[in-house]
Design a protein around this motif. Sequence first.
Motif, PDB file in Angstrom:
ATOM      1  N   VAL A   1      28.583  35.339 -28.936  1.00  0.00           N
ATOM      2  CA  VAL A   1      28.978  33.980 -28.405  1.00  0.00           C
ATOM      3  C   VAL A   1      29.912  33.393 -27.594  1.00  0.00           C
ATOM      4  CG1 VAL A   1      29.650  31.610 -29.312  1.00  0.00           C
ATOM      5  CG2 VAL A   1      28.270  33.465 -30.805  1.00  0.00           C
ATOM      6  N   MET A   2      31.192  34.061 -28.028  1.00  0.00           N
ATOM      7  CA  MET A   2      31.824  33.803 -26.562  1.00  0.00           C
ATOM      8  C   MET A   2      30.628  35.150 -25.178  1.00  0.00           C
ATOM      9  SD  MET A   2      34.475  31.661 -27.033  1.00  0.00           S
ATOM     10  CE  MET A   2      36.001  32.315 -25.629  1.00  0.00           C
ATOM     11  N   GLN A   3      30.768  35.431 -25.752  1.00  0.00           N
ATOM     12  CA  GLN A   3      30.528  36.718 -24.196  1.00  0.00           C
ATOM     13  C   GLN A   3      29.179  35.666 -23.372  1.00  0.00           C
ATOM     14  OE1 GLN A   3      29.649  40.601 -26.085  1.00  0.00           O
ATOM     15  NE2 GLN A   3      32.254  40.855 -25.929  1.00  0.00           N
ATOM     16  N   THR A   4      28.494  35.092 -24.399  1.00  0.00           N
ATOM     17  CA  THR A   4      26.960  34.718 -23.859  1.00  0.00           C
ATOM     18  C   THR A   4      27.479  33.922 -23.103  1.00  0.00           C
ATOM     19  OG1 THR A   4      25.825  36.088 -26.031  1.00  0.00           O
ATOM     20  CG2 THR A   4      24.264  34.361 -24.817  1.00  0.00           C
ATOM     21  N   LEU A   5      27.767  32.684 -23.610  1.00  0.00           N
ATOM     22  CA  LEU A   5      28.295  31.305 -22.662  1.00  0.00           C
ATOM     23  C   LEU A   5      29.174  32.001 -21.702  1.00  0.00           C
ATOM     24  CD1 LEU A   5      29.953  29.398 -25.985  1.00  0.00           C
ATOM     25  CD2 LEU A   5      27.924  29.574 -25.848  1.00  0.00           C
ATOM     26  N   MET A   6      30.356  32.759 -22.184  1.00  0.00           N
ATOM     27  CA  MET A   6      30.722  32.739 -20.690  1.00  0.00           C
ATOM     28  C   MET A   6      30.258  33.267 -19.404  1.00  0.00           C
ATOM     29  SD  MET A   6      34.158  34.481 -21.453  1.00  0.00           S
ATOM     30  CE  MET A   6      33.536  35.127 -22.366  1.00  0.00           C
ATOM     31  N   ALA A   7      28.426  34.129 -19.942  1.00  0.00           N
ATOM     32  CA  ALA A   7      28.123  34.753 -18.913  1.00  0.00           C
ATOM     33  C   ALA A   7      26.902  33.452 -18.331  1.00  0.00           C
ATOM     34  CB  ALA A   7      27.144  35.979 -19.620  1.00  0.00           C
ATOM     35  N   LEU A   8      27.097  32.127 -19.285  1.00  0.00           N
ATOM     36  CA  LEU A   8      25.731  31.169 -19.148  1.00  0.00           C
ATOM     37  C   LEU A   8      26.273  30.647 -18.220  1.00  0.00           C
ATOM     38  CD1 LEU A   8      23.926  30.783 -22.361  1.00  0.00           C
ATOM     39  CD2 LEU A   8      23.080  30.758 -20.507  1.00  0.00           C
ATOM     40  N   ARG A   9      27.652  30.054 -18.430  1.00  0.00           N
ATOM     41  CA  ARG A   9      28.509  29.132 -17.266  1.00  0.00           C
ATOM     42  C   ARG A   9      28.684  30.296 -15.976  1.00  0.00           C
ATOM     43  NH1 ARG A   9      30.785  25.333 -14.752  1.00  0.00           N
ATOM     44  NH2 ARG A   9      32.526  25.260 -14.599  1.00  0.00           N
ATOM     45  N   SER A  10      28.266  31.583 -15.542  1.00  0.00           N
ATOM     46  CA  SER A  10      28.890  31.873 -14.710  1.00  0.00           C
ATOM     47  C   SER A  10      27.600  31.513 -13.760  1.00  0.00           C
ATOM     48  CB  SER A  10      28.099  33.544 -14.401  1.00  0.00           C
ATOM     49  OG  SER A  10      26.718  33.925 -14.766  1.00  0.00           O
ATOM     50  N   GLU A  11      27.652  31.579 -12.119  1.00  0.00           N
ATOM     51  CA  GLU A  11      26.732  31.229 -10.778  1.00  0.00           C
ATOM     52  C   GLU A  11      27.069  29.495 -11.119  1.00  0.00           C
ATOM     53  OE1 GLU A  11      26.428  33.335  -8.812  1.00  0.00           O
ATOM     54  OE2 GLU A  11      26.388  34.361 -10.018  1.00  0.00           O
ATOM     55  N   GLY A  12      28.257  29.413 -11.485  1.00  0.00           N
ATOM     56  CA  GLY A  12      28.897  27.664 -11.227  1.00  0.00           C
ATOM     57  C   GLY A  12      27.808  26.389 -11.978  1.00  0.00           C
ATOM     58  N   ARG A  13      26.338  27.572 -12.969  1.00  0.00           N
ATOM     59  CA  ARG A  13      25.825  26.242 -13.917  1.00  0.00           C
ATOM     60  C   ARG A  13      27.056  26.053 -15.012  1.00  0.00           C
ATOM     61  NH1 ARG A  13      22.420  31.130 -13.979  1.00  0.00           N
ATOM     62  NH2 ARG A  13      23.928  31.873 -15.696  1.00  0.00           N
ATOM     63  N   HIS A  14      26.550  24.360 -15.060  1.00  0.00           N
ATOM     64  CA  HIS A  14      26.901  23.790 -16.198  1.00  0.00           C
ATOM     65  C   HIS A  14      27.061  23.862 -17.289  1.00  0.00           C
ATOM     66  CE1 HIS A  14      29.001  20.808 -13.404  1.00  0.00           C
ATOM     67  NE2 HIS A  14      28.304  21.718 -12.922  1.00  0.00           N
ATOM     68  N   VAL A  15      27.377  24.405 -18.633  1.00  0.00           N
ATOM     69  CA  VAL A  15      27.063  24.441 -20.134  1.00  0.00           C
ATOM     70  C   VAL A  15      27.829  24.264 -20.997  1.00  0.00           C
ATOM     71  CG1 VAL A  15      27.074  26.205 -21.565  1.00  0.00           C
ATOM     72  CG2 VAL A  15      27.015  26.905 -19.632  1.00  0.00           C
ATOM     73  N   VAL A  16      26.982  23.128 -21.969  1.00  0.00           N
ATOM     74  CA  VAL A  16      26.557  22.034 -22.506  1.00  0.00           C
ATOM     75  C   VAL A  16      27.102  22.403 -24.357  1.00  0.00           C
ATOM     76  CG1 VAL A  16      26.152  19.645 -23.636  1.00  0.00           C
ATOM     77  CG2 VAL A  16      26.405  20.253 -21.188  1.00  0.00           C
ATOM     78  N   VAL A  17      27.146  22.594 -25.012  1.00  0.00           N
ATOM     79  CA  VAL A  17      27.471  23.414 -26.547  1.00  0.00           C
ATOM     80  C   VAL A  17      27.626  22.664 -27.822  1.00  0.00           C
ATOM     81  CG1 VAL A  17      28.310  24.961 -28.184  1.00  0.00           C
ATOM     82  CG2 VAL A  17      28.393  25.254 -25.337  1.00  0.00           C
ATOM     83  N   LEU A  18      26.700  22.309 -28.469  1.00  0.00           N
ATOM     84  CA  LEU A  18      27.524  21.619 -30.141  1.00  0.00           C
ATOM     85  C   LEU A  18      27.420  22.336 -31.206  1.00  0.00           C
ATOM     86  CD1 LEU A  18      23.928  19.319 -29.728  1.00  0.00           C
ATOM     87  CD2 LEU A  18      26.597  18.600 -28.803  1.00  0.00           C
ATOM     88  N   ALA A  19      27.685  21.838 -32.029  1.00  0.00           N
ATOM     89  CA  ALA A  19      27.565  22.110 -33.288  1.00  0.00           C
ATOM     90  C   ALA A  19      26.843  22.102 -34.028  1.00  0.00           C
ATOM     91  CB  ALA A  19      28.804  21.903 -34.206  1.00  0.00           C
TER      92      ALA A  19
END
Length: 385
Positions: free
Chosen positions: A63-81
């Motif tokens: 999960v951590m690796q995927t979220l960090m990859a999604l954050r690359s290129e300056g994208r904003h990432v919003v995550v909920l529980a």
Amino acid sequence: MKILHTADWHVGKVLKNQPRIDEQRAVLRDLVRVANDEDVDIVIVAGDLFETAAPTPQAQGLVMQTLMALRSEGRHVVVLAGNHDNSRLVQDVYRPVLGELGMHVVGTPQRPDRGGTATFTTRTGEQAVVAALPFLSHRHAVRAAEVLLHNPSQHNQDYANRVRAIVDTLCAGFTSDTVNLVTTHATLLGGRWGGGERAVQTLLGYEVPPDTFPVSTHYAALGHLHRYQEIGGPCPIAYSGAPIALDFGEEDNTSVALIVHVTPDTRAAIRAVPLTGGRRLATLRGTLDEVVAAGEEAGDAFLRVILTQKASAGLADLVREKLPHTLDVQIDEKFRARAQAGAVRSRIGRSPTDLFADFLSEKEIDDPRLGAMFAELLDESTGSR
């Protein structure tokens, strides 16, 4: 502005003792590819990152690796529980760590000025306001209403009304010149189940109506129901569904990520993009010879086999020998031997919810609400919520 909407990863899910981590790694890698190919500005992950409240190090690493990859290129990432996640783990561990990397993580309901609402400026200078509400159980809804609304909550106020009031508070900062987004993990009235959701959170008044979201919302990104679907309401509303079929009740679901294109002046356009990496699930029904013949056409799909013949010694082993991808073998209800009156069923390998269901059946009590209440109490007592 382009948004990628995903949810219900359930990393760590095991199906009939079959680990799914390799599939999850493949499909989440494909999700990152979609984010890159589509050059999205914002990624929304609407809950249920994990299958359990105590995820393994392997699951957390993926999960951590995927979220960090999604954050690359300056994208904003919003995550909920979501309801399967440990909300305190998400809020107290993931939020500060991922926040340092520029991600917006919400594990427990927060006031707008404490993270319940966030404003983002994209790489092209567009502004988005995101109202984020994690999953709310009944026992947490009262406290959340008190924290966010600044007044004692009326205990006779129902769940849907509390959620509506909280959403209204979170959306108070919406303006006409921003892209206004809501994301939550909840059950909407009119939504269709995907087959693998935890039933207790789809009963007992957990449903909220689509008009919970204000008309000023450009798009509502939902998690919890595992089937991709759009729902009519005062604004565009959609569930992205789960990126892989999680149980045999979901074998007909389509695994997608949603790409949402929207501006302050236009209605959101939603496009489903297929995801690859998850193995197909299939149910075969028939005699031994019939299911073996059908299994030859099933490829590498994981199989549930329901035999329309009487049980015999070694029958399940024979099925698995001929169909190595079989995860579950059952005898059709019509061919099962009927238990004698007063017979005692073994408790070995059976869950507390199954045993409670037996008790209700023995007492001839036919009320699904009781089973759901028991499941919720079990969740609370074992600390999964």
